[in-house]
Scaffold this motif. Structure first.
Motif, PDB file in Angstrom:
ATOM      1  N   GLY A 436       0.820  -1.197   0.000  1.00 45.19           N
ATOM      2  CA  GLY A 436       0.000   0.000   0.000  1.00 45.19           C
ATOM      3  C   GLY A 436       0.857   1.253   0.000  1.00 45.19           C
ATOM      4  O   GLY A 436       2.092   1.198  -0.022  1.00 45.19           O
ATOM      5  N   TYR A 438       1.369   4.909   2.148  1.00 40.88           N
ATOM      6  CA  TYR A 438       1.060   5.506   3.448  1.00 40.88           C
ATOM      7  C   TYR A 438       1.984   6.695   3.693  1.00 40.88           C
ATOM      8  O   TYR A 438       3.077   6.779   3.126  1.00 40.88           O
ATOM      9  CB  TYR A 438       1.273   4.483   4.582  1.00 40.88           C
ATOM     10  N   ILE A 490      -3.272   6.523   5.809  1.00 37.99           N
ATOM     11  CA  ILE A 490      -3.465   5.570   4.719  1.00 37.99           C
ATOM     12  C   ILE A 490      -4.013   6.329   3.511  1.00 37.99           C
ATOM     13  O   ILE A 490      -5.047   7.004   3.613  1.00 37.99           O
ATOM     14  CB  ILE A 490      -4.434   4.454   5.150  1.00 37.99           C
ATOM     15  N   THR A 568      -7.706   1.404  -0.468  1.00 32.29           N
ATOM     16  CA  THR A 568      -6.339   1.831  -0.176  1.00 32.29           C
ATOM     17  C   THR A 568      -5.511   1.879  -1.455  1.00 32.29           C
ATOM     18  O   THR A 568      -5.613   0.981  -2.316  1.00 32.29           O
ATOM     19  CB  THR A 568      -5.670   0.853   0.809  1.00 32.29           C
TER      20      THR A 568
END
Length: 579
Positions: A436, A438, A490, A568
């Motif tokens: 992901g 972040y 996030i 995400t």
């Protein structure tokens, strides 16, 4: 065990307590416990307080090894006079003259004028400037001994730069106790006299090493080599934190491992400073800490004590040179000018340099020296660091980041070579691991920082926790020690580009990472990004060291999603040797 209670007449007063107890027969420890020591000096980053340890050794004669910080004056003097009539103190051993260990020497001498001060030649000279009164002294060097009688023969080891230039270790041949002052210590305040809880002590032990000992790794190795000539060591009586007895071999082994790794670095920065002038030593420590995070070695040299041959040799090995502004007049000024002349004569135009003020009240003009070094065609690492007030957390963080930038620049070629050495097919296969996107944000006191992250994975259900891989040379690493808090922001798929581009920028040292970004404070004071999909408030529980990253395991304390239906952001790579 005797416990002295703190004076709480002033409700705003920090918690100061004092304990005494037996270490061995005829050997007593006096521990001044500072439970709430602020993170002001760079090495107090974990905010777990500290202790200032002092020792009485009694044979036919009596030696007091170190004293305490001046803030403990009443508590310490009451405890000392309760243990012994000061007129019975024959010797005061000065491990080094930094004020947190020698701050009460004058008070002791006032009550014990007959006591002989024992220390390195440099320490005695420094002490004369501190106490401003005559005293008897005994100069000792490596291998010298002092017989107290009853089998208590004190043997001295020269340990310069650990972390002051005048440091000595003292070994009691009868008890096997080695008194090391700063070396092997930790800023960790606990009622436990010894190192029984290794897990609790380890983060502070490592952090302390990185701040104070890593910049002098070669000196650590040299001192440990001298320790091998001693008899069996039963205890290492440190000047700060728990004494080493239960895990002595483990913890000294760590020092040896860490120092050997540091000393093998391909690049070196030499830092020239003056240990007892203004804030020169603290600022140089902050710069050194930032440099060593990048894998670049540091060696520090006090200009007042520098031998011209040693200066020439160190400058010849260094790729980078940092100089703290020394005093332009007063004691030691002549020696400083000799050192500066030696430095200017030894530099070459392939080197990088940077200068910083010391805020000592009589600094050598920084612009004059800047011009001289530029005229010699040296590369400027950073604009002169000008210190116009008592250093704050923000200034120390600026110095840390400045050092990191310098280290990254010097290590750039080796880093590229390592990346290119990886097998091409392996790079492509590793790059297929997706993750992901972040933004980690953190605040500690007046210092804030942030970084774009992708190497993050949930690691536990009870408690809720996850791991983050943080490169050792990232600025935010200093704010992600055990016990620190932060926010994991996030990012949202299809709506992450503005934040990603902003936090991918290379920020200059001390820059505000959040300028132009909408934020609000979390419960833990770290910034929450208003445009994030979700956020988690987190606390660092533990860290595991890898070759070039720290694997940081953190627990989750709170969190919220702003858009239930959104996904995400996912980060896909083609090769595995870049983020």
């Amino acid at each position: 065990m005797v416990v002295a209670a703190p004076n709480l007449a002033n409700s705003a007063e920090k918690r100061l307590t004092l304990t005494t107890g037996d270490l061995a027969k005829n050997t007593t420890v006096i521990r001044s416990l500072d439970w709430d020591r602020d993170r002001f000096d760079i090495e107090f980053g974990l905010q777990n307080g500290t202790t200032y340890n002092s020792f009485l050794v009694r044979g036919e004669k009596t030696a007091l090894i170190d004293t305490s910080h001046a803030k403990f004056q009443q508590l310490y003097m009451d405890a000392l006079t309760g243990l012994i009539d000061p007129k019975e103190i024959d010797y005061i051993v000065i491990s080094h003259t930094e004020p947190d260990h020698s701050g009460l020497v004058k008070d002791v001498l006032d009550l014990a004028p007959q006591a002989v001060v024992v220390g390195a030649k440099v320490a005695v000279k420094f002490l004369e400037d501190l106490v401003h009164q005559p005293f008897a002294s005994m100069l000792v060097k490596n291998g010298d001994t002092l017989d107290l009688g009853g089998g208590h023969v004190l043997e001295f080891i020269s340990a310069p730069n650990l972390h002051w230039p005048d440091t000595i270790f003292t070994y009691d041949q009868k008890t096997g106790i080695l008194y090391t002052c700063d070396a092997f210590g930790a800023h960790y305040c606990t009622d436990d006299v010894f190192d029984a809880d290794l897990d609790a002590l380890s983060p502070d032990f490592r952090f302390y090493y990185e701040c104070l000992m890593a910049p002098n790794a070669r000196s650590v190795i040299a001192a440990m080599k001298r320790m091998e000539s001693l008899g069996k060591i039963s205890t290492i009586a440190t000047g700060h934190g728990p004494l080493l007895r239960h895990n002595l071999e483990e913890l000294t082994g760590r020092y040896r491992l860490w120092s050997n790794e540091k000393s093998k670095a391909e690049n070196l920065v030499a830092i020239f400073y003056v240990s007892d002038y203004g804030y020169c030593d603290r600022i140089s420590q902050a710069l050194a800490k930032g440099i060593t995070k990048t894998g670049v070695a540091v060696e520090m040299m006090d200009m007042r004590l520098a031998d011209p041959h040693d200066v020439n040799e160190l400058v010849g090995r260094a790729k980078g040179l940092l100089l703290g502004m020394p005093p332009s007049s007063g004691p030691g000024a002549e020696e400083v000018q000799t050192a500066l002349s030696s430095i200017l004569a030894a530099v070459n135009n392939k080197q990088t340099f940077g200068l910083f003020e010391s805020y000592g009240g009589d600094d050598e003009p920084i612009d004059t020296l800047q011009s001289k070094l530029q005229d010699l065609d040296l590369k400027v690492a950073f604009e002169p660091l000008r210190v116009k007030d008592t250093p704050s957390e923000g200034l120390y963080q600026l110095c840390d980041e400045t050092g990191t930038d310098l280290g990254q620049d010097l290590a750039k070629v080796q880093k590229i070579q390592k990346i290119k050495s990886l097998d091409a097919d392996l790079q492509k296969a590793l790059g297929r691991i997706s993750s992901g996107l972040y933004i980690i944000t953190a605040a500690k006191g007046e210092v804030t920082s942030a970084m774009l992250a992708s190497w993050i994975s949930q690691a536990s259900f009870k408690p809720l926790g996850f791991t983050i891989a943080v490169a050792k040379d990232r600025a935010i690493e200093s704010l992600m020690q055990v016990g620190d808090t932060f926010v994991l922001n996030i990012l949202e798929e299809g709506n992450y580009s503005p934040l990603m581009k902003h936090f991918l920028k290379r920020f200059p040292p001390g820059a505000d990472r959040f300028a132009g970004v909408r934020t609000r404070p979390a419960n833990n004071k770290s910034p929450i990004l208003a445009d994030a999909l979700a956020y988690l408030e987190c606390k660092v529980a533990t860290r595991m060291e890898l070759s070039d990253h720290w694997l940081v395991y953190s627990t989750v304390e709170d969190g919220k999603v702003s858009k239930e239906e959104a996904m995400t952001a996912v980060h896909h790579r083609k090769i595995g040797n870049f983020y």
